[in-house]
Design a protein around this motif. Structure first.
Motif, PDB file in Angstrom:
ATOM      1  N   THR A 234     -10.492   8.161 -14.765  1.00  0.00           N
ATOM      2  CA  THR A 234     -11.521   8.543 -13.793  1.00  0.00           C
ATOM      3  C   THR A 234     -12.322   9.747 -14.266  1.00  0.00           C
ATOM      4  O   THR A 234     -13.543   9.807 -14.090  1.00  0.00           O
ATOM      5  CB  THR A 234     -10.860   8.902 -12.442  1.00  0.00           C
ATOM      6  N   ASN A 330      -3.344  14.461  -4.966  1.00  0.00           N
ATOM      7  CA  ASN A 330      -4.123  15.699  -4.960  1.00  0.00           C
ATOM      8  C   ASN A 330      -5.368  15.594  -5.838  1.00  0.00           C
ATOM      9  O   ASN A 330      -6.421  16.129  -5.486  1.00  0.00           O
ATOM     10  CB  ASN A 330      -3.242  16.866  -5.412  1.00  0.00           C
ATOM     11  N   GLU A 332      -7.104  12.900  -6.327  1.00  0.00           N
ATOM     12  CA  GLU A 332      -8.087  12.099  -5.582  1.00  0.00           C
ATOM     13  C   GLU A 332      -8.779  12.924  -4.503  1.00  0.00           C
ATOM     14  O   GLU A 332      -9.965  12.725  -4.211  1.00  0.00           O
ATOM     15  CB  GLU A 332      -7.394  10.865  -4.988  1.00  0.00           C
ATOM     16  N   LYS A 333      -8.064  13.881  -3.910  1.00  0.00           N
ATOM     17  CA  LYS A 333      -8.688  14.780  -2.935  1.00  0.00           C
ATOM     18  C   LYS A 333      -9.782  15.614  -3.597  1.00  0.00           C
ATOM     19  O   LYS A 333     -10.861  15.819  -3.037  1.00  0.00           O
ATOM     20  CB  LYS A 333      -7.638  15.721  -2.329  1.00  0.00           C
ATOM     21  N   MET A 335     -11.486  14.861  -6.334  1.00  0.00           N
ATOM     22  CA  MET A 335     -12.602  13.993  -6.718  1.00  0.00           C
ATOM     23  C   MET A 335     -13.427  13.585  -5.495  1.00  0.00           C
ATOM     24  O   MET A 335     -14.631  13.335  -5.611  1.00  0.00           O
ATOM     25  CB  MET A 335     -12.078  12.750  -7.448  1.00  0.00           C
ATOM     26  N   ALA A 336     -12.780  13.534  -4.332  1.00  0.00           N
ATOM     27  CA  ALA A 336     -13.487  13.161  -3.095  1.00  0.00           C
ATOM     28  C   ALA A 336     -14.206  14.361  -2.474  1.00  0.00           C
ATOM     29  O   ALA A 336     -14.874  14.229  -1.443  1.00  0.00           O
ATOM     30  CB  ALA A 336     -12.516  12.548  -2.099  1.00  0.00           C
ATOM     31  N   GLY A 337     -14.074  15.532  -3.093  1.00  0.00           N
ATOM     32  CA  GLY A 337     -14.703  16.746  -2.551  1.00  0.00           C
ATOM     33  C   GLY A 337     -13.979  17.281  -1.345  1.00  0.00           C
ATOM     34  O   GLY A 337     -14.549  18.013  -0.527  1.00  0.00           O
ATOM     35  N   ASN A 338     -12.707  16.909  -1.220  1.00  0.00           N
ATOM     36  CA  ASN A 338     -11.922  17.286  -0.043  1.00  0.00           C
ATOM     37  C   ASN A 338     -10.854  18.316  -0.424  1.00  0.00           C
ATOM     38  O   ASN A 338      -9.708  18.205  -0.019  1.00  0.00           O
ATOM     39  CB  ASN A 338     -11.272  16.021   0.545  1.00  0.00           C
ATOM     40  N   TRP A 339     -11.249  19.324  -1.193  1.00  0.00           N
ATOM     41  CA  TRP A 339     -10.296  20.321  -1.667  1.00  0.00           C
ATOM     42  C   TRP A 339     -10.523  21.655  -0.977  1.00  0.00           C
ATOM     43  O   TRP A 339     -11.647  21.982  -0.586  1.00  0.00           O
ATOM     44  CB  TRP A 339     -10.426  20.513  -3.180  1.00  0.00           C
TER      45      TRP A 339
END
Length: 363
Positions: A234, A330, A332-333, A335-339
């Motif tokens: 990814t 973590n 994927e969070k 990469m999803a901008g959910n950090w």
């Protein structure tokens, strides 16, 4: 005039003593010398390295690297004792948690020379880590404790250290980060060999991996590389590889995925130029957990514990161990901008070395 010996055993140690040395240079009340134990040989530690740090070359070089923990510690102790006998300081300042920190603290204390520990009070509570033993023993005999985060104050209080000796000053590693960052921003991009990689990859992650618990066991290292290879499908990864890790990859016959670019170890400025713009840092290092928190870069730490808990509770770091599932969740969070955005810890303002100097000079 106070005579001080600043001790460094490895490249990260020099980044910690550099702000202190620069602060000492601003006063005429301190005469200091820099001692390099030579614990780690590092080809990147040339004259240019010290010039970049804004400090002079070491006054003493013991050249005591190699061997087991016991052999290395013993060599440093014998040679440092001889230095102290002919050039006795009033105060020995040690930083961090390497064998040099432990060895020089013991020698100084037995010679009735005061010891100041910078980065005091950090605890992972994991006695399988050599660094934890070094931290605990050094703090058990030090006279002055300079603490980077509030939990260090709590730990030292529980261990019975007097309040008058414990000082929350912030973090000299962050002092150095800001100092180097200001220099980097004035340098042309073509100065750095990693610029080409950055131009080819607008989004990428960086990897550092060197801890024996992660790289010395075939099954563990294989699992970590498998996880990193999955991530690289990814997000491309660049991996400045530690000699120990490279050797074990070859010995175990483990091959990282093609989208993981391996490089030789990088200089501090080169690596800073790389990781400051990364999407994520994947590491088992202690220092990088803190530096990423200071600059707000997401960090996934491949360890079950950390002696730097503030990077998790307030910063941008998360412990994921070597579990592929936890790492991927973590990642994927991120990469999803959910950090988590995190915040800069108290006193990580670039002035820790000044506070240390003021405390040393206080009547």
């Amino acid at each position: 005039m106070i005579k001080i010996m600043l001790i460094a055993g490895a490249r990260p140690n020099f980044m910690k003593i550099a702000p202190i040395a620069r602060s000492f240079d601003k006063t005429n009340e301190i005469e200091y010398k820099i001692l390099h134990t030579g614990q780690h040989y590092d080809q990147n530690m040339s004259d240019i390295f010290f010039e970049e740090l804004g400090i002079r070359n070491p006054d003493y070089h013991l050249g005591s690297g190699g061997g087991t923990h016991a052999q290395q510690t013993a060599k440093i102790m014998v040679e440092f004792e001889a230095i102290c006998e002919k050039d006795r300081p009033d105060l020995v300042v040690v930083v961090g948690d390497v064998n040099s920190t432990l060895a020089c603290s013991i020698v100084a204390k037995k010679m009735h020379i005061k010891v100041a520990h910078v980065e005091a009070g950090l605890r992972s509570f994991d006695l399988t880590m050599p660094e934890e033993i070094n931290r605990m023993v050094t703090d058990s005999i030090s006279d002055l404790f300079f603490v980077t985060e509030e939990q260090g104050m709590v730990n030292l209080k529980k261990e019975g250290k007097p309040d008058s000796a414990v000082h929350f000053v912030g973090h000299v590693m962050i002092d150095n980060l800001y100092y180097q960052l200001s220099k980097l921003e004035k340098m042309p991009s073509e100065t750095f060999k990693t610029t080409e990689y950055k131009q080819q990859h607008t989004r990428y992650g960086v990897v550092t991996l060197h801890r024996p618990s992660n790289v010395d066991d075939k099954n563990t290292l294989e699992a970590v590389i498998d996880s990193l290879s999955s991530i690289s499908r990814t997000l491309p990864l660049i991996f400045p590889i530690h000699p120990r890790t490279r050797k074990n990859l070859e010995t175990f016959g483990i091959k990282p995925a093609e989208n993981i670019t391996l490089t030789d170890p990088l200089s501090y400025m080169e690596f800073l130029n790389l990781w400051k713009d990364s999407v994520v840092a994947l590491t088992d290092s202690g220092g990088l957990q803190e530096e990423t928190t200071a600059l707000g870069v997401p960090c996934l730490t491949l360890r079950k514990n950390t002696e730097r808990p503030i990077t998790v509770t307030q910063g941008t770091n998360e412990l994921v161990g070597t579990s592929k599932k936890k790492l991927m969740v973590n990642f994927e969070k991120i990469m999803a901008g959910n950090w988590k955005t995190g915040r800069k810890p108290d006193l990580w303002d670039g002035r820790a070395a000044e506070r240390i100097t003021d405390i040393i000079l206080a009547p």
